[in-house]
Design a protein around this motif. Structure first.
Motif, short mmCIF file in Angstrom:
data_model
loop_
_atom_site.label_atom_id
_atom_site.label_comp_id
_atom_site.label_asym_id
_atom_site.label_seq_id
_atom_site.Cartn_x
_atom_site.Cartn_y
_atom_site.Cartn_z
N SER A 9 -0.42 -0.83 -0.16
CA SER A 9 -1.40 0.12 0.38
C SER A 9 -2.67 0.09 -0.46
O SER A 9 -3.75 0.39 0.04
CB SER A 9 -0.82 1.54 0.42
N TRP A 10 -2.51 -0.26 -1.73
CA TRP A 10 -3.70 -0.43 -2.56
C TRP A 10 -3.37 -1.40 -3.69
O TRP A 10 -2.22 -1.53 -4.10
CB TRP A 10 -4.20 0.90 -3.11
N PHE A 91 -11.64 -2.38 2.19
CA PHE A 91 -10.47 -1.84 2.87
C PHE A 91 -10.10 -2.85 3.95
O PHE A 91 -10.91 -3.14 4.83
CB PHE A 91 -10.83 -0.48 3.47
N THR A 111 -5.16 -1.56 3.53
CA THR A 111 -4.95 -1.90 2.12
C THR A 111 -6.29 -1.83 1.41
O THR A 111 -7.25 -2.49 1.81
CB THR A 111 -4.38 -3.33 1.97
N ARG A 112 -6.33 -1.00 0.37
CA ARG A 112 -7.57 -0.88 -0.41
C ARG A 112 -7.48 -1.87 -1.57
O ARG A 112 -6.56 -1.82 -2.37
CB ARG A 112 -7.74 0.53 -0.94
#
Lengths: 116, 117
Positions: A9-10, A91, A111-112
């Motif tokens: 997600s990041w 992003f 996804t950052r």
């Protein structure tokens, strides 16, 4: 309803490293997936179309050697940002339409990516 | 070439006000789809509506309503009695053709809506 997941997600990485982002369709098969990029305070821009079993189609201005896309199966597409640089910080969002006829696009949570 | 224009970059309203978000599109196709998405601060896109080019009937869903007019190539979105939870960035998008090959979305620039209590 249909769900699309993304992992991670990041992510924070150092400049020069490569980062892989996964996009999975959890309860349907997707022969096509789309990868978008969104810079802060800007719109989503399509980067490429990922096709299962064949090469990805890249939008004009997107470097295919830098953004490697692999559609390994009917439920998984990966985007690899090679030799990432700070300007690649963004992003990244994938989407997958179920079936052949467009009903709607199911988007992943995004996804950052932060490249230091 | 296909294009989506959301002329309003930012809108600020007070709670309970009605607000309309404008969307104008350009396409040469006769078959296309129009979408509205909401993007809260978390970033995840929330699907609001899909409309195909052959269906000009306006739609209402709770406090949300959409006005599709092919004559002016517009697909406007109205929130009635806005609430603080409506604060987000809203995107209008266009998809040409009925099949996956043309299913990629062209997004407008987005309108950031701020609803103040």
């Amino acid at each position: 309803g249909a769900v699309v997941s993304q992992h991670p997600s990041w992510v924070i990485c150092k400049s020069g490293t490569s980062v892989k982002i996964e996009c999975r369709s959890l309860d349907f098969q997707a022969t096509t997936m789309f990868w978008y990029r969104q810079f802060p305070k800007q719109s989503l821009m399509l980067m490429a179309t990922s096709n299962e079993g064949s090469k990805a189609t890249y939008e004009q201005g997107v470097e295919k050697d830098k953004f490697l896309i692999n559609h390994a199966s009917l439920t998984l597409s990966t985007l690899t940002v090679t030799s990432a640089h700070p300007e690649d910080s963004s992003f990244y969002i994938c989407s997958a339409p179920p079936g052949l006829v467009i009903e709607t696009q199911y988007f992943g949570p995004g996804t950052r990516l932060l490249v230091l | 070439a296909q294009k989506v224009t959301q002329a309003q970059t930012e809108i600020s309203v007070v709670e309970k006000e009605d607000v309309t978000l404008d969307c104008v599109y350009e396409t040469r196709d006769t078959t296309y789809y129009l979408f509205w998405y909401k993007q809260p601060p978390s970033g995840e896109l929330v699907f609001l509506i899909r409309r195909n080019s052959f269906d000009e009937q306006n739609e209402i869903s709770g406090r949300y309503s959409w006005n599709f007019q092919k004559s002016t190539s517009s697909f406007n979105f109205t929130i009635t009695a806005s609430q603080v939870v409506d604060s987000a960035v809203y995107f209008c998008a266009l998809s040409e053709g009925p099949y996956n090959q043309g299913g990629k979305l062209i997004f407008g620039q987005g309108t950031e809506l701020s609803v103040k209590p």
